[in-house]
Design a protein around this motif. Sequence first.
Motif, PDB file in Angstrom:
ATOM      1  N   ARG A   1       7.054   1.469   5.748  1.00  0.00           N
ATOM      2  CA  ARG A   1       6.709   1.361   7.163  1.00  0.00           C
ATOM      3  C   ARG A   1       7.019   2.139   8.564  1.00  0.00           C
ATOM      4  O   ARG A   1       6.220   2.838   9.101  1.00  0.00           O
ATOM      5  N   PRO A   2       8.366   2.305   8.701  1.00  0.00           N
ATOM      6  CA  PRO A   2       9.065   2.966   9.579  1.00  0.00           C
ATOM      7  C   PRO A   2       8.838   4.562   9.482  1.00  0.00           C
ATOM      8  O   PRO A   2       8.635   5.344  10.603  1.00  0.00           O
ATOM      9  N   ARG A   3       8.421   5.021   8.334  1.00  0.00           N
ATOM     10  CA  ARG A   3       8.248   6.384   8.183  1.00  0.00           C
ATOM     11  C   ARG A   3       6.846   6.976   8.551  1.00  0.00           C
ATOM     12  O   ARG A   3       6.297   7.864   9.000  1.00  0.00           O
TER      13      ARG A   3
ATOM     14  N   ALA B   1       0.733  -1.101  -0.127  1.00  0.00           N
ATOM     15  CA  ALA B   1       0.105  -0.026  -0.264  1.00  0.00           C
ATOM     16  C   ALA B   1       0.966   1.148   0.097  1.00  0.00           C
ATOM     17  O   ALA B   1       1.811   1.370   0.688  1.00  0.00           O
ATOM     18  N   ASP B   2       0.185   2.354  -0.761  1.00  0.00           N
ATOM     19  CA  ASP B   2       1.064   3.590  -0.690  1.00  0.00           C
ATOM     20  C   ASP B   2       0.666   4.030   0.668  1.00  0.00           C
ATOM     21  O   ASP B   2      -0.304   3.858   1.554  1.00  0.00           O
ATOM     22  N   ALA B   3       1.035   5.475   1.157  1.00  0.00           N
ATOM     23  CA  ALA B   3       0.867   6.041   2.289  1.00  0.00           C
ATOM     24  C   ALA B   3      -0.635   6.205   2.342  1.00  0.00           C
ATOM     25  O   ALA B   3      -1.312   6.225   3.553  1.00  0.00           O
ATOM     26  N   SER B   4      -1.231   7.042   1.364  1.00  0.00           N
ATOM     27  CA  SER B   4      -2.779   7.175   1.498  1.00  0.00           C
ATOM     28  C   SER B   4      -3.682   6.246   1.519  1.00  0.00           C
ATOM     29  O   SER B   4      -4.619   6.239   2.201  1.00  0.00           O
ATOM     30  N   GLU B   5      -3.210   4.954   0.662  1.00  0.00           N
ATOM     31  CA  GLU B   5      -4.127   3.743   1.147  1.00  0.00           C
ATOM     32  C   GLU B   5      -4.075   3.231   2.331  1.00  0.00           C
ATOM     33  O   GLU B   5      -4.996   2.817   3.055  1.00  0.00           O
ATOM     34  N   ALA B   6      -2.863   3.349   2.824  1.00  0.00           N
ATOM     35  CA  ALA B   6      -2.607   2.810   4.227  1.00  0.00           C
ATOM     36  C   ALA B   6      -3.372   3.292   5.320  1.00  0.00           C
ATOM     37  O   ALA B   6      -3.922   3.043   6.164  1.00  0.00           O
TER      38      ALA B   6
ATOM     39  N   PHE C   1      -2.033  -5.743   9.213  1.00  0.00           N
ATOM     40  CA  PHE C   1      -2.113  -5.122   7.860  1.00  0.00           C
ATOM     41  C   PHE C   1      -0.767  -4.488   7.797  1.00  0.00           C
ATOM     42  O   PHE C   1      -0.193  -4.332   6.496  1.00  0.00           O
ATOM     43  N   VAL C   2      -0.327  -3.775   8.801  1.00  0.00           N
ATOM     44  CA  VAL C   2       1.059  -3.042   8.474  1.00  0.00           C
ATOM     45  C   VAL C   2       2.390  -3.842   8.532  1.00  0.00           C
ATOM     46  O   VAL C   2       3.216  -3.720   7.614  1.00  0.00           O
ATOM     47  N   CYS C   3       2.050  -5.293   9.099  1.00  0.00           N
ATOM     48  CA  CYS C   3       3.406  -6.278   8.714  1.00  0.00           C
ATOM     49  C   CYS C   3       3.174  -6.899   7.521  1.00  0.00           C
ATOM     50  O   CYS C   3       4.212  -7.121   7.026  1.00  0.00           O
TER      51      CYS C   3
ATOM     52  N   ILE D   1       9.121  -6.546  13.443  1.00  0.00           N
ATOM     53  CA  ILE D   1       9.625  -7.052  14.785  1.00  0.00           C
ATOM     54  C   ILE D   1      10.814  -6.412  15.190  1.00  0.00           C
ATOM     55  O   ILE D   1      10.832  -5.964  16.340  1.00  0.00           O
ATOM     56  N   ASP D   2      11.725  -6.040  14.430  1.00  0.00           N
ATOM     57  CA  ASP D   2      12.829  -5.169  14.610  1.00  0.00           C
ATOM     58  C   ASP D   2      12.685  -3.974  15.087  1.00  0.00           C
ATOM     59  O   ASP D   2      13.086  -3.347  16.076  1.00  0.00           O
ATOM     60  N   GLY D   3      11.424  -3.163  14.740  1.00  0.00           N
ATOM     61  CA  GLY D   3      11.067  -1.810  14.982  1.00  0.00           C
ATOM     62  C   GLY D   3      10.446  -1.939  16.447  1.00  0.00           C
ATOM     63  O   GLY D   3      10.553  -0.909  16.799  1.00  0.00           O
TER      64      GLY D   3
END
Length: 442
Positions: free
Chosen positions: A321-323, A164-169, A311-313, A393-395
């Motif tokens: 994701r980190p941003r 997903a791009d940022a707006s879709e997420a 969803f995020v994973c 998980i690292d995050g």
Amino acid sequence: MSPRPPQKRGPIARRGRTGGEAVIDGPEAITPRWLDEAIAPQGVSRRRGEGGIESVNVQEIGEGVGQLSRIFRVEIVGGEDYPASVVVKLPSDDPQAFRMCRRMSLYRREFLSYRRVTPALGVATPNLLFGEFDVRTHRFVLVLDDVANWWYGRARGRDQLQGADASEARAAVRAVARIHAPFWGQTDRTSESGSEARTAKAPSEHPLSEFREIFRPLVRWALQFVYVKSLPAALARFPEAFNSRHREFVAAFGPFVAAQLAAASSGPKTFIHGDYRLDNMFFSSREAERFAIVDWQAAAIGCGLYDLAYFVCTSVSRALRPRIEGELLEEYHGELCVRGVREFSIEKCRELYRASVLACLVRQVIVAGSANLDNERAHRLTQTCLRRTLHAIDGVDGWAHIASAGRRSALGWAVTRLAHHAARWGSARGRTQAGPGLRTGG
């Protein structure tokens, strides 16, 4: 073409039965007459040739995206007051997949979700035009709105491999909060008092009366066993997904799986989708905020943060994701608050999210180690989701969660040892028997 999703309570919405009389065996039975009888407007009775459907064009869709059902788009020719097409969903024709779905009540859960629950949610989902479920055999048929017709034909699916791009997420995260809010803290299926979700109904009529908690105690221990048993095969089949640090972590995590699932399910309970990922979502080609979600086979009662973490994973790239991860959590929490959720702090939201990220690893390892990934896309998708989950998980500092779990219990030790023995026995048996084991495809 429909400019927006049809109203949930239209004349042919939410029709469903549990007798099994109209269940069909395969796509060859999707005939004009059968479909006309299934979705004709209520109160309309036709003789053949009098304004009914003239012909249908049946095309299988959704292959290679991890489906446990067969899905068909049916284009309709002729007939009054019918959509241009509908979607028909039938059981898998793979005996192993069907047995698993029956054992986990996946088909029943989806039937009940469309029939009882989704009309009350604050998110667009296909209307159930017709549904039948055989409680004895678990064979079923669903006739649903074709989401591709929505928003003047601009509804489109997205490729989970791309992410997903940022707006879709953001749109997906706000939507999952709208799914969770109506039943947040209101899953007591024996109470008749409280919020609108529990209005004066007998317990058997509560919308969630036949749904069970996703990580109830016995399931937690079963998942720990299957995780440990599946891990050697997952490492062997997807060596490129694990660096040395990840290999050490997934092995150390095994004895603590049940404890971590308990932590992930310790928050307020609600109705959850259970498989909230990009392959099950539709967006408008012009406005990402126009959003729809399908596939409710994994629906259950649980902590809403599991849907968000899953969803995020699985559906947001490792680069993005980190941003946006912190922003997505705040969007989710804010939408819950707007929709009336109280006494749930952003700090508690973050705590449950971190626990749920580790819970997501359990499903990824089990799929990677035991699923029959018999086509290239399924193999690539499993590898991609594994990598994204390990990166997530690292995050959240997965090692800290293991340390906080303390010493493993005697039961946890016993389950882990038993799973190790089962994995070694299965590996030895696979080497001595003729024929392939689990197929990875691609």
